[in-house]
Design an enzyme around this catalytic site. Sequence first.
Site, short mmCIF file in Angstrom:
data_model
loop_
_atom_site.label_atom_id
_atom_site.label_comp_id
_atom_site.label_asym_id
_atom_site.label_seq_id
_atom_site.Cartn_x
_atom_site.Cartn_y
_atom_site.Cartn_z
N HIS A 113 61.93 82.19 51.31
CA HIS A 113 60.83 81.22 51.21
C HIS A 113 60.93 80.38 49.93
O HIS A 113 60.13 79.46 49.74
CB HIS A 113 59.46 81.91 51.31
CG HIS A 113 59.07 82.75 50.13
ND1 HIS A 113 59.16 84.13 50.12
CD2 HIS A 113 58.58 82.41 48.92
CE1 HIS A 113 58.73 84.59 48.96
NE2 HIS A 113 58.37 83.57 48.21
N ASP A 158 63.31 88.17 54.52
CA ASP A 158 63.04 87.19 53.46
C ASP A 158 64.08 87.29 52.34
O ASP A 158 63.80 87.81 51.26
CB ASP A 158 61.63 87.41 52.91
CG ASP A 158 61.16 86.29 52.00
OD1 ASP A 158 61.83 85.24 51.96
OD2 ASP A 158 60.12 86.48 51.32
N SER A 250 58.49 85.60 43.02
CA SER A 250 59.26 85.62 44.26
C SER A 250 60.76 85.56 44.01
O SER A 250 61.24 84.78 43.19
CB SER A 250 58.88 84.43 45.15
OG SER A 250 57.70 84.68 45.85
#
Length: 298
Positions: A113, A158, A250
């Site tokens: 992402h 992810d 992230s």
Amino acid sequence: MTTAGTPWMWMLPALITALLLGITEPVLANDVSCNNPSATGTSGSNRDLEGGAREDSRSDDSSRSDNSSSRILNGSDCKKHTQPWQGALLLGPNQLYCGSVLIHPQWLLTAAHCRKKGFRVRLGHPSLSPMFESGQQTFQGVKSIPHPGYSHPSHSNDLMLIKLNRKIRVTQDVRPVNISSRCPSAGTKCLVSGWGTTSSPKVHFPKALQCLNITVLSQDRCRDAYPGQIDNTMFCAGDQVGRDSCQGDSGGPVICNGALQGLVSWGDYPCGQPNKPGVYTNLCQFTKWIHDTIQANS
């Protein structure tokens, strides 16, 4: 790193940073930016510095339409030279939006992402200061390859590989880490690191790379925390209320027993809420894909 509550994408801090610094310089990479429309009605968000409503992805890029961000809550400054694989993904010369981890002399891993059209990579630089630091190395991302099974907003699979424009120079400040071939077991002690916000929902960014000790939770406990949202490409980790990864973290590394076990992916917002642990990409499921993809693109 922070705690959890209503879902926001972790990229909000990047926009704030950009506005403060007045940075708009684009940097080359050869991939398409990701469109991550958020879905409502669930808890959690990815942990980049963008905004989002469905899940709290833990990146730090508020340029997206959904609100998300992530960073380490209640951690402490990482000791010098202890995280030489930690990388920062930058928009412009110094706009952090995601973390990353060096796994090969010319390849990084980060969260899928976190995909962008253009970015720079900085290694060996533990602070958020734009000033040059002894030991730092900077690169361009010339190719980004998200896992073909990545799905939004669920954040299954992810992870994304990034190829650097040249090989790193191995030093005490910059060197790769090995990926664990074993899946994590409940109770395993790990360390997560990042430059994400240290408070949530109020955003506050640290001057130095933050480290936090966390504990892997059982899959049953993980699924109880996020009903219908956890699959075998994810694991949960945490230990105490208020200790969590959050906006801006992230793609950063989770290190267990000296090996790379996971990547910061998503969680509830605000970060660090009771019974709402951080959710991490379960890299033991992807060792073959990672090896084969690097071989095919070297």
